[in-house]
Design an enzyme around this catalytic site. Sequence first.
Site, short mmCIF file in Angstrom:
data_model
loop_
_atom_site.label_atom_id
_atom_site.label_comp_id
_atom_site.label_asym_id
_atom_site.label_seq_id
_atom_site.Cartn_x
_atom_site.Cartn_y
_atom_site.Cartn_z
N GLN A 55 0.84 -1.20 0.00
CA GLN A 55 0.00 0.00 0.00
C GLN A 55 0.88 1.25 0.00
OE1 GLN A 55 -3.44 -0.66 3.03
NE2 GLN A 55 -1.81 -2.09 3.56
N ALA A 89 9.03 -4.01 12.59
CA ALA A 89 9.14 -4.82 11.37
C ALA A 89 10.59 -5.19 11.07
CB ALA A 89 8.52 -4.07 10.20
N HIS A 109 -1.60 1.36 -4.20
CA HIS A 109 -1.97 2.77 -4.00
C HIS A 109 -1.10 3.71 -4.82
CE1 HIS A 109 -4.06 1.75 0.09
NE2 HIS A 109 -4.78 1.42 -0.96
N CYS A 132 3.03 17.92 -19.48
CA CYS A 132 3.14 16.47 -19.69
C CYS A 132 4.17 16.19 -20.78
CB CYS A 132 1.78 15.91 -20.09
SG CYS A 132 1.86 14.18 -20.59
P1 OAD Z 1 -1.40 3.01 9.00
O1 OAD Z 1 -0.70 4.24 9.45
O2 OAD Z 1 -2.88 3.01 9.02
O3 OAD Z 1 -0.91 1.76 9.88
C1 OAD Z 1 0.44 1.51 10.10
C2 OAD Z 1 0.56 0.27 10.98
O4 OAD Z 1 1.93 0.00 11.14
C3 OAD Z 1 -0.04 0.43 12.38
O5 OAD Z 1 -0.82 -0.73 12.68
C4 OAD Z 1 1.20 0.51 13.28
O6 OAD Z 1 0.98 -0.08 14.56
C5 OAD Z 1 2.20 -0.30 12.50
N1 OAD Z 1 3.60 0.10 12.74
C6 OAD Z 1 4.12 1.32 13.05
N2 OAD Z 1 5.44 1.26 13.16
C7 OAD Z 1 5.80 -0.02 12.91
C8 OAD Z 1 7.04 -0.74 12.88
N3 OAD Z 1 8.21 -0.13 13.12
N4 OAD Z 1 7.02 -2.06 12.61
C9 OAD Z 1 5.84 -2.69 12.36
N5 OAD Z 1 4.64 -2.08 12.38
C10 OAD Z 1 4.62 -0.77 12.65
O7 OAD Z 1 -0.82 2.65 7.55
P2 OAD Z 1 -1.43 1.69 6.43
O8 OAD Z 1 -2.14 0.53 7.04
O9 OAD Z 1 -0.34 1.42 5.47
O10 OAD Z 1 -3.59 5.12 1.57
O11 OAD Z 1 -2.47 2.64 5.75
C11 OAD Z 1 -3.19 2.18 4.65
C12 OAD Z 1 -3.46 3.32 3.71
O12 OAD Z 1 -4.05 4.42 4.42
C13 OAD Z 1 -2.23 3.97 3.10
O13 OAD Z 1 -1.74 3.26 1.98
C14 OAD Z 1 -2.73 5.30 2.70
C15 OAD Z 1 -3.51 5.67 3.93
O14 OAD Z 1 -4.57 6.53 3.74
C16 OAD Z 1 -3.75 6.10 0.69
O15 OAD Z 1 -3.18 7.18 0.80
C17 OAD Z 1 -4.67 5.75 -0.44
#
Ligand code: OAD
Length: 237
Positions: free
Chosen positions: A95, A224, A113, A140
């Site tokens: 993502q 991670a 994304h 462009c």
């Molecule tokens: P989030 O910010 O929603 O979630 C990040 C996750 O990573 C959380 O569950 C944290 O606990 C975890 N986290 C933080 N630091 C970490 C580490 N060092 N090791 C492991 N885990 C860790 O991000 P996404 O789930 O990627 O979309 O968000 C999904 C989408 O929401 C993104 O792609 C973006 C956003 O809106 C768009 O912009 C379309």
Amino acid sequence: MTRHPEKIFVLTGAGVSAESGLGTFRDRGGIWARFDPMKLATPEAYAADPDTVLDFYDHRRRGVIAAEPNAAHVALAQAEARLAARGGRLFLCTQNVDDLHERAGSEAVTHMHGELLKARCCACGTVTPWRADLSRADACPACASEGRMRPDVVWFGEMPMRLDVIEAALAEADLFVAVGTSGAVYPAAGYVRQARALGIPTCEINLEPSDNADAFDAAQYGPASEALPRYLADLGL
Ligand code: OAD
């Protein structure tokens, strides 16, 4: 759990790049805790105030260019190569809009994304590699239209990319692993339940239980950069 899975589907989210210094979205102090996504990450926001939207992505693009892959990215690239060498496949669906998986050596990355280091022309649809700031003065390279370039990322209200390829890879996987994603954004957040419905073992690797934690068969909690290399090593990867 399958001891020697041959077709692993890995879904990554912002948590995998957190230790490279790129912000996550929903953690305390995260990007969407500080900024309103409806004013920065929607087609309507871009139509109403393109300069503000382009500035926001310029800032993030500069951050991506300055960042370096961490041990989690490297472990995934190694696992992809090792699995391929024994005739398997690691399908990496991210993502994330950064290029840290590629810079760590991953050969095939599916960016559902989009990618921040590409720009798309709203007039002709051509996607062009783009590392500089974007402005309405930019033309462009394909059709020469001015003021129509936008980051090639998916905004709220838009369809994620390559869903057909992703769902086909999920259907043939024998292990589903989600890393560093909160499980808040669909369709990615639904993949764990799709995997379970297909009888595929599932594991979450995250700093803490995600919104989706109860949907997984197994979990490993920790940064991670530590938890993922350990998990992949346990799989012989
Ligand atoms: P989030 O910010 O929603 O979630 C990040 C996750 O990573 C959380 O569950 C944290 O606990 C975890 N986290 C933080 N630091 C970490 C580490 N060092 N090791 C492991 N885990 C860790 O991000 P996404 O789930 O990627 O979309 O968000 C999904 C989408 O929401 C993104 O792609 C973006 C956003 O809106 C768009 O912009 C379309």
